[in-house]
Design a protein around this motif. Structure first.
Motif, PDB file in Angstrom:
ATOM      1  N   HIS A 126      16.353   7.335  -5.898  1.00  0.00           N
ATOM      2  CA  HIS A 126      16.306   8.100  -7.149  1.00  0.00           C
ATOM      3  C   HIS A 126      15.384   7.428  -8.161  1.00  0.00           C
ATOM      4  O   HIS A 126      14.605   8.098  -8.853  1.00  0.00           O
ATOM      5  CB  HIS A 126      17.716   8.247  -7.718  1.00  0.00           C
ATOM      6  N   LEU A 127      15.462   6.108  -8.235  1.00  0.00           N
ATOM      7  CA  LEU A 127      14.656   5.338  -9.189  1.00  0.00           C
ATOM      8  C   LEU A 127      13.256   5.024  -8.666  1.00  0.00           C
ATOM      9  O   LEU A 127      12.432   4.490  -9.405  1.00  0.00           O
ATOM     10  CB  LEU A 127      15.375   4.026  -9.525  1.00  0.00           C
ATOM     11  N   ARG A 128      13.020   5.336  -7.398  1.00  0.00           N
ATOM     12  CA  ARG A 128      11.741   5.047  -6.735  1.00  0.00           C
ATOM     13  C   ARG A 128      11.428   3.547  -6.763  1.00  0.00           C
ATOM     14  O   ARG A 128      10.311   3.122  -7.033  1.00  0.00           O
ATOM     15  CB  ARG A 128      10.581   5.839  -7.333  1.00  0.00           C
ATOM     16  N   LEU A 129      12.450   2.760  -6.461  1.00  0.00           N
ATOM     17  CA  LEU A 129      12.272   1.308  -6.420  1.00  0.00           C
ATOM     18  C   LEU A 129      11.668   0.887  -5.088  1.00  0.00           C
ATOM     19  O   LEU A 129      11.976   1.455  -4.051  1.00  0.00           O
ATOM     20  CB  LEU A 129      13.619   0.605  -6.582  1.00  0.00           C
TER      21      LEU A 129
ATOM     22  N   ALA B  92       0.815  -1.198   0.000  1.00  0.00           N
ATOM     23  CA  ALA B  92       0.000   0.000   0.000  1.00  0.00           C
ATOM     24  C   ALA B  92       0.857   1.260   0.000  1.00  0.00           C
ATOM     25  O   ALA B  92       0.367   2.322  -0.320  1.00  0.00           O
ATOM     26  CB  ALA B  92      -0.925   0.002   1.202  1.00  0.00           C
ATOM     27  N   TRP B  93       2.125   1.136   0.354  1.00  0.00           N
ATOM     28  CA  TRP B  93       2.990   2.293   0.425  1.00  0.00           C
ATOM     29  C   TRP B  93       3.482   2.672  -0.967  1.00  0.00           C
ATOM     30  O   TRP B  93       3.767   1.810  -1.790  1.00  0.00           O
ATOM     31  CB  TRP B  93       4.199   1.989   1.319  1.00  0.00           C
ATOM     32  N   THR B  94       3.565   3.972  -1.233  1.00  0.00           N
ATOM     33  CA  THR B  94       4.089   4.458  -2.513  1.00  0.00           C
ATOM     34  C   THR B  94       5.041   5.626  -2.257  1.00  0.00           C
ATOM     35  O   THR B  94       4.991   6.269  -1.209  1.00  0.00           O
ATOM     36  CB  THR B  94       2.954   4.938  -3.447  1.00  0.00           C
ATOM     37  N   TRP B  95       5.881   5.904  -3.249  1.00  0.00           N
ATOM     38  CA  TRP B  95       6.810   7.025  -3.154  1.00  0.00           C
ATOM     39  C   TRP B  95       6.084   8.360  -3.120  1.00  0.00           C
ATOM     40  O   TRP B  95       6.609   9.349  -2.598  1.00  0.00           O
ATOM     41  CB  TRP B  95       7.801   6.990  -4.324  1.00  0.00           C
ATOM     42  N   GLU B  96       4.879   8.416  -3.661  1.00  0.00           N
ATOM     43  CA  GLU B  96       4.111   9.663  -3.670  1.00  0.00           C
ATOM     44  C   GLU B  96       3.828  10.174  -2.261  1.00  0.00           C
ATOM     45  O   GLU B  96       3.619  11.367  -2.058  1.00  0.00           O
ATOM     46  CB  GLU B  96       2.805   9.496  -4.448  1.00  0.00           C
ATOM     47  N   ARG B  97       3.831   9.275  -1.289  1.00  0.00           N
ATOM     48  CA  ARG B  97       3.597   9.686   0.098  1.00  0.00           C
ATOM     49  C   ARG B  97       4.699  10.624   0.586  1.00  0.00           C
ATOM     50  O   ARG B  97       4.457  11.475   1.444  1.00  0.00           O
ATOM     51  CB  ARG B  97       3.500   8.467   1.010  1.00  0.00           C
ATOM     52  N   ILE B  98       5.896  10.463   0.056  1.00  0.00           N
ATOM     53  CA  ILE B  98       7.010  11.334   0.434  1.00  0.00           C
ATOM     54  C   ILE B  98       7.075  12.541  -0.480  1.00  0.00           C
ATOM     55  O   ILE B  98       7.306  13.656  -0.028  1.00  0.00           O
ATOM     56  CB  ILE B  98       8.350  10.561   0.386  1.00  0.00           C
ATOM     57  N   GLY B  99       6.886  12.318  -1.748  1.00  0.00           N
ATOM     58  CA  GLY B  99       6.938  13.395  -2.732  1.00  0.00           C
ATOM     59  C   GLY B  99       8.272  13.437  -3.454  1.00  0.00           C
ATOM     60  O   GLY B  99       9.330  13.191  -2.860  1.00  0.00           O
ATOM     61  N   ALA B 100       8.210  13.754  -4.719  1.00  0.00           N
ATOM     62  CA  ALA B 100       9.392  13.762  -5.578  1.00  0.00           C
ATOM     63  C   ALA B 100      10.450  14.744  -5.088  1.00  0.00           C
ATOM     64  O   ALA B 100      11.642  14.427  -5.068  1.00  0.00           O
ATOM     65  CB  ALA B 100       8.990  14.075  -7.018  1.00  0.00           C
TER      66      ALA B 100
ATOM     67  N   CYS C 198      12.312  13.346  -2.084  1.00  0.00           N
ATOM     68  CA  CYS C 198      13.163  12.224  -2.499  1.00  0.00           C
ATOM     69  C   CYS C 198      14.412  12.729  -3.209  1.00  0.00           C
ATOM     70  O   CYS C 198      15.533  12.308  -2.901  1.00  0.00           O
ATOM     71  CB  CYS C 198      12.398  11.275  -3.423  1.00  0.00           C
ATOM     72  N   ASP C 199      14.215  13.627  -4.149  1.00  0.00           N
ATOM     73  CA  ASP C 199      15.334  14.154  -4.922  1.00  0.00           C
ATOM     74  C   ASP C 199      16.309  14.936  -4.038  1.00  0.00           C
ATOM     75  O   ASP C 199      17.527  14.840  -4.215  1.00  0.00           O
ATOM     76  CB  ASP C 199      14.832  15.024  -6.064  1.00  0.00           C
ATOM     77  N   ALA C 200      15.780  15.692  -3.090  1.00  0.00           N
ATOM     78  CA  ALA C 200      16.637  16.444  -2.168  1.00  0.00           C
ATOM     79  C   ALA C 200      17.453  15.489  -1.299  1.00  0.00           C
ATOM     80  O   ALA C 200      18.647  15.730  -1.044  1.00  0.00           O
ATOM     81  CB  ALA C 200      15.800  17.378  -1.306  1.00  0.00           C
ATOM     82  N   TRP C 201      16.834  14.404  -0.862  1.00  0.00           N
ATOM     83  CA  TRP C 201      17.550  13.415  -0.052  1.00  0.00           C
ATOM     84  C   TRP C 201      18.674  12.767  -0.866  1.00  0.00           C
ATOM     85  O   TRP C 201      19.798  12.623  -0.374  1.00  0.00           O
ATOM     86  CB  TRP C 201      16.575  12.351   0.464  1.00  0.00           C
ATOM     87  N   VAL C 202      18.380  12.388  -2.086  1.00  0.00           N
ATOM     88  CA  VAL C 202      19.383  11.773  -2.959  1.00  0.00           C
ATOM     89  C   VAL C 202      20.567  12.723  -3.138  1.00  0.00           C
ATOM     90  O   VAL C 202      21.733  12.322  -2.989  1.00  0.00           O
ATOM     91  CB  VAL C 202      18.767  11.387  -4.323  1.00  0.00           C
ATOM     92  N   ALA C 203      20.297  13.971  -3.435  1.00  0.00           N
ATOM     93  CA  ALA C 203      21.368  14.951  -3.644  1.00  0.00           C
ATOM     94  C   ALA C 203      22.197  15.133  -2.382  1.00  0.00           C
ATOM     95  O   ALA C 203      23.437  15.186  -2.447  1.00  0.00           O
ATOM     96  CB  ALA C 203      20.770  16.285  -4.099  1.00  0.00           C
ATOM     97  N   GLU C 204      21.554  15.224  -1.254  1.00  0.00           N
ATOM     98  CA  GLU C 204      22.290  15.426  -0.001  1.00  0.00           C
ATOM     99  C   GLU C 204      23.114  14.196   0.360  1.00  0.00           C
ATOM    100  O   GLU C 204      24.261  14.319   0.825  1.00  0.00           O
ATOM    101  CB  GLU C 204      21.329  15.783   1.138  1.00  0.00           C
TER     102      GLU C 204
ATOM    103  N   PHE D 138      30.339   6.070  -8.090  1.00  0.00           N
ATOM    104  CA  PHE D 138      30.035   7.413  -7.619  1.00  0.00           C
ATOM    105  C   PHE D 138      29.833   8.366  -8.794  1.00  0.00           C
ATOM    106  O   PHE D 138      28.878   9.149  -8.811  1.00  0.00           O
ATOM    107  CB  PHE D 138      31.145   7.930  -6.695  1.00  0.00           C
ATOM    108  N   VAL D 139      30.703   8.284  -9.775  1.00  0.00           N
ATOM    109  CA  VAL D 139      30.582   9.134 -10.965  1.00  0.00           C
ATOM    110  C   VAL D 139      29.244   8.871 -11.652  1.00  0.00           C
ATOM    111  O   VAL D 139      28.509   9.812 -11.989  1.00  0.00           O
ATOM    112  CB  VAL D 139      31.760   8.911 -11.931  1.00  0.00           C
ATOM    113  N   LEU D 140      28.911   7.617 -11.852  1.00  0.00           N
ATOM    114  CA  LEU D 140      27.649   7.264 -12.522  1.00  0.00           C
ATOM    115  C   LEU D 140      26.438   7.759 -11.733  1.00  0.00           C
ATOM    116  O   LEU D 140      25.480   8.276 -12.313  1.00  0.00           O
ATOM    117  CB  LEU D 140      27.561   5.750 -12.728  1.00  0.00           C
ATOM    118  N   ALA D 141      26.491   7.605 -10.414  1.00  0.00           N
ATOM    119  CA  ALA D 141      25.378   8.049  -9.573  1.00  0.00           C
ATOM    120  C   ALA D 141      25.195   9.556  -9.676  1.00  0.00           C
ATOM    121  O   ALA D 141      24.071  10.056  -9.814  1.00  0.00           O
ATOM    122  CB  ALA D 141      25.610   7.634  -8.123  1.00  0.00           C
TER     123      ALA D 141
END
Length: 140
Positions: free
Chosen positions: A60-63, A1-9, A12-18, A109-112
């Motif tokens: 990042h991929l919302r897996l 029942a859980w989805t990434w939309e509950r957190i918001g794009a 998520c993107d800010a967390w990945v960058a940080e 790291f470069v690829l990420a």
């Protein structure tokens, strides 16, 4: 029942960058350890990158995955052969030398960072670009 939309794009993107900005420190430590011949430190830093970058990329991929045991294969499947080769190399799956496995971790790291570049703010960009320059030189 859980989805990434509950957190918001945006979150998520800010967390990945940080997170990737934070792992710039591990890149720096790995490069310096290799330059100094500090094999144990280099092995630890290589392993940190090899193990933890997949989790960041999964956000990042919302897996979604049921167990962490699936994580690396799922990320490999989604990011393709270049990522999977670097991931396998960083983990030493194909009899890589120590140096090759460290280079593979730097490549991860470069690829990420290349895959998520649009999420870095100005401060993060400065930190990440420095780490990318170190990684690219060391990976040659």
């Amino acid at each position: 029942a859980w989805t990434w939309e509950r957190i918001g794009a945006k979150r998520c993107d800010a967390w990945v960058a940080e997170e990737l900005t934070g792992y710039s420190e591990e890149v720096h430590k790995l490069v310096v350890a290799l330059e100094r011949g500090a094999v144990t430190t280099a092995a630890v830093q290589r392993s940190i990158l090899a193990l933890r970058l997949a989790r960041i990329m999964s956000v990042h991929l919302r897996l979604l995955y049921a167990t962490e045991n699936q994580l690396w294969d799922l990320v490999n499947d989604r990011l393709g052969e270049i990522w999977a080769t670097a991931q396998g190399g960083a983990l030493g799956l194909d009899d890589e030398t120590f140096s090759e496995s460290c280079t593979a971790a730097l490549t991860l790291f470069v690829l990420a960072c290349e895959a998520t570049a649009q999420h870095f703010d100005k401060r993060q960009c400065a930190v990440v670009e420095h780490a990318l320059a170190l990684a690219r030189v060391a990976a040659r």
